[in-house]
Design a protein around this motif. Structure first.
Motif, short mmCIF file in Angstrom:
data_model
loop_
_atom_site.label_atom_id
_atom_site.label_comp_id
_atom_site.label_asym_id
_atom_site.label_seq_id
_atom_site.Cartn_x
_atom_site.Cartn_y
_atom_site.Cartn_z
N LYS A 44 0.78 -1.22 0.03
CA LYS A 44 -0.08 -0.06 -0.13
C LYS A 44 1.02 1.18 0.01
CE LYS A 44 -3.84 -1.66 2.50
NZ LYS A 44 -4.75 -1.31 3.68
N PRO A 45 0.30 2.21 -0.15
CA PRO A 45 0.76 3.39 0.14
C PRO A 45 0.74 3.37 1.48
CG PRO A 45 -1.06 4.20 -0.78
CD PRO A 45 -1.25 2.88 -0.70
N MET A 188 2.81 12.68 4.50
CA MET A 188 4.03 12.09 3.85
C MET A 188 3.50 11.35 2.51
SD MET A 188 6.08 8.96 4.79
CE MET A 188 6.99 7.89 3.74
N SER A 189 2.28 10.48 2.64
CA SER A 189 1.88 9.88 1.47
C SER A 189 0.40 9.64 1.76
CB SER A 189 2.63 8.66 1.49
OG SER A 189 2.01 7.66 2.54
N THR A 190 -0.33 9.36 0.71
CA THR A 190 -1.84 9.09 0.92
C THR A 190 -2.48 7.99 -0.06
OG1 THR A 190 -3.93 10.23 1.10
CG2 THR A 190 -2.76 10.97 -0.80
N ASP A 191 -3.54 7.57 0.10
CA ASP A 191 -3.99 6.66 -0.97
C ASP A 191 -5.61 6.88 -0.69
OD1 ASP A 191 -5.09 5.26 1.41
OD2 ASP A 191 -3.09 4.24 1.60
N ASP A 397 1.46 5.73 -6.85
CA ASP A 397 1.27 6.36 -5.65
C ASP A 397 0.79 7.60 -5.62
OD1 ASP A 397 2.73 4.38 -4.55
OD2 ASP A 397 4.55 5.38 -3.72
N ILE A 398 0.06 7.98 -4.99
CA ILE A 398 -0.66 9.36 -4.73
C ILE A 398 0.25 10.41 -3.71
CG2 ILE A 398 -2.58 10.66 -4.39
CD1 ILE A 398 -4.40 8.37 -5.41
#
Length: 477
Positions: A44-45, A188-191, A397-398
């Motif tokens: 995952k992200p 930092m990251s998302t999904d 990735d988003i």
């Protein structure tokens, strides 16, 4: 003080930003797992195009946000400890992002420490007064850790730093990084989640493969036409939809039914619309026979790949990260036509999604807070986030920053664009000291309800009672 973005757009005043975030929380209803991405091996992200300034004069070392805009080339050298994932993430992040930060901040050296023991180990280090300066933390956990005093508030820094603004991030990830009007993390990251649909199975069932379901009613009708039993009738050869497969569970469906897990400061797991969502899920268990569905899931589990890619599932809710299963060297080679669309919602409610992801935090007791902030706003800001997004294997990735996603042109991928377009309206799990308790409770009662061991309303009333009691215990300490 008013701020302007890199493009010259006038930012809201700080107080207005807080009001906006608070109001948005009510509308969106966290984290994360929380989605995570492939960076840490779980299948995952970030914020401003900046050049950080950081003087580390002895007399200013422990003054927090004060004097943060100083000459980056002067002062004594400081070594910051960054706590992060191991493996390829460590190698690539150090090479692509940390190295650039150190070039711009010759007086700051970053020591990368591999996460060993997860959050339990990090908790121990914080309690012992020897925490790292910066660490990765699931954004879903930020509120809980902030409430127990395990994180340093970043509000003192962001209040005087024109380089960081809520406007640079998607609303959900930013709101999830705040607790009681204080910023405790940088996204930092998302999904997020959408529905994958098998066009081939739809066509075989007499459905229009170019018209995925928009509502729960349409989904139920289409799914029914795709279910096909085995020759002896003991199980299913293929299924239309299972409301608890992959990323389809109570949290996900609650928002599709217009439910809210928190209203103001009150947790509301027994919201009438959440009850309806669980009742709908139970309806599938009864109609299609839980035992037969479990048997089908067991068969899918033995394939070693995501059930959707077997071609035996009509519709499934999943995240943007499963698009990474389709790389040229992957074993997943779909032999059917498929598409991605926003999840169907209950009649009268808008289509939506929910987002998770990770964040950068400053653990309580960090030895060099001023320099740690310089590192955080670089790696969690526009420049660092863009550097990471440009890595060769970024896949699907988003980023948590719209500007980075625009720069990377990830919306040019029509399937990924579905997820990107949903980010502005993404929900997030409640920011609460009992977030983990609530998460665990929802899965507990979901399992009981699906197996006929309790009525949805009573079970969710029980969840409400349990999380409220847990909150009282924490507040009394």
């Amino acid at each position: 003080m008013e701020k302007r973005s890199r493009t010259g757009t006038l930012y809201l005043k700080k107080g207005m930003i807080k009001y906006f975030v608070a109001a948005l929380s009510l509308c969106l209803v966290l984290t994360g797992c929380g989605g995570s991405n492939g960076e840490n091996g779980t299948n995952k992200p970030g914020a401003n195009n900046i050049t950080s300034e950081g003087n580390t004069n002895k007399e200013n070392t422990d003054t927090g946000a004060k004097n943060s805009d100083t000459d980056k080339g002067s002062g004594e050298k400081v070594t910051l400890e960054l706590w992060g994932w191991s493996g390829k993430f460590q190698t690539d992040f150090t090479k692509l992002v940390i190295s650039e930060f150190e070039k711009e901040h010759p007086n700051i050296k970053v020591k990368y420490t591999v996460d060993q023991g997860g959050t339990d180990k990090l908790t121990t280090l914080i309690a012992g007064g020897t925490p790292p300066d910066v660490a990765i933390l699931d954004r879903f956990m930020v509120g809980q850790w902030a409430a127990k005093g395990s994180l340093e508030s970043l509000q003192q820094f962001v209040d005087i730093d024109d380089e960081v603004s809520a406007d640079d991030y998607y609303p959900g990830p930013w709101a999830e990084a705040n607790y009681k009007d204080q910023l405790y993390a940088l996204p930092m990251s998302t999904d997020n989640r959408a529905i994958y649909y098998n066009k081939t199975l739809m066509r075989e069932a007499g459905l229009d493969p170019e018209k995925p379901p928009l509502t729960i009613t349409e989904l139920d009708s289409m799914a029914e036409k795709i279910f096909k039993k085995t020759a002896n009738g003991s199980g299913y050869e293929q299924v239309g939809f299972i409301p608890w497969m992959n990323q389809t569970y109570l949290y996900t469906q609650s928002w599709n039914f217009g439910g809210e897990w928190m209203k103001g400061e009150e947790l509301t797991p027994n919201d009438p619309q959440i009850v309806k969502a669980l009742e709908w899920m139970v309806g599938y268990a009864k109609k299609y026979d839980m035992a037969k569905i479990n048997k089908f899931n067991d068969v899918m589990g033995k394939t070693g790949i995501n059930p959707f890619w077997t071609g035996k599932v009509g519709f499934v809710v999943d995240g943007n990260w499963i698009l990474n299963d389709l790389t040229s060297n992957a074993k997943v080679k779909p032999t059917f036509e498929w598409g991605v669309a926003p999840m169907p919602s209950a009649d009268g409610y808008p289509q939506t999604t929910w987002a998770g992801g990770h964040s950068w935090v400053m653990p309580k007791g960090a030895k060099h807070p001023k320099e740690a902030w310089e590192l955080m706003k670089f790696i969690g800001g526009y420049k660092g986030t863009l550097l990471w997004a440009k890595r060769a294997d970024a896949g699907n990735d988003i980023s948590a920053m719209p500007a980075v996603n625009d720069e990377m042109k990830i919306s040019d991928n029509p399937k990924l664009k579905v997820f990107v377009d949903l980010m502005p309206v993404a929900h997030y799990r409640p920011v609460t000291p009992v977030g983990q308790k609530l998460w665990d409770e929802t899965f507990r009662v979901q399992d009981l309800a699906l197996n006929g061991k309790g009525e949805p309303k009573k079970l969710l009333d029980e969840v409400k009672k349990n999380v409220d009691n847990e909150l009282k215990k924490l507040e009394s300490k």
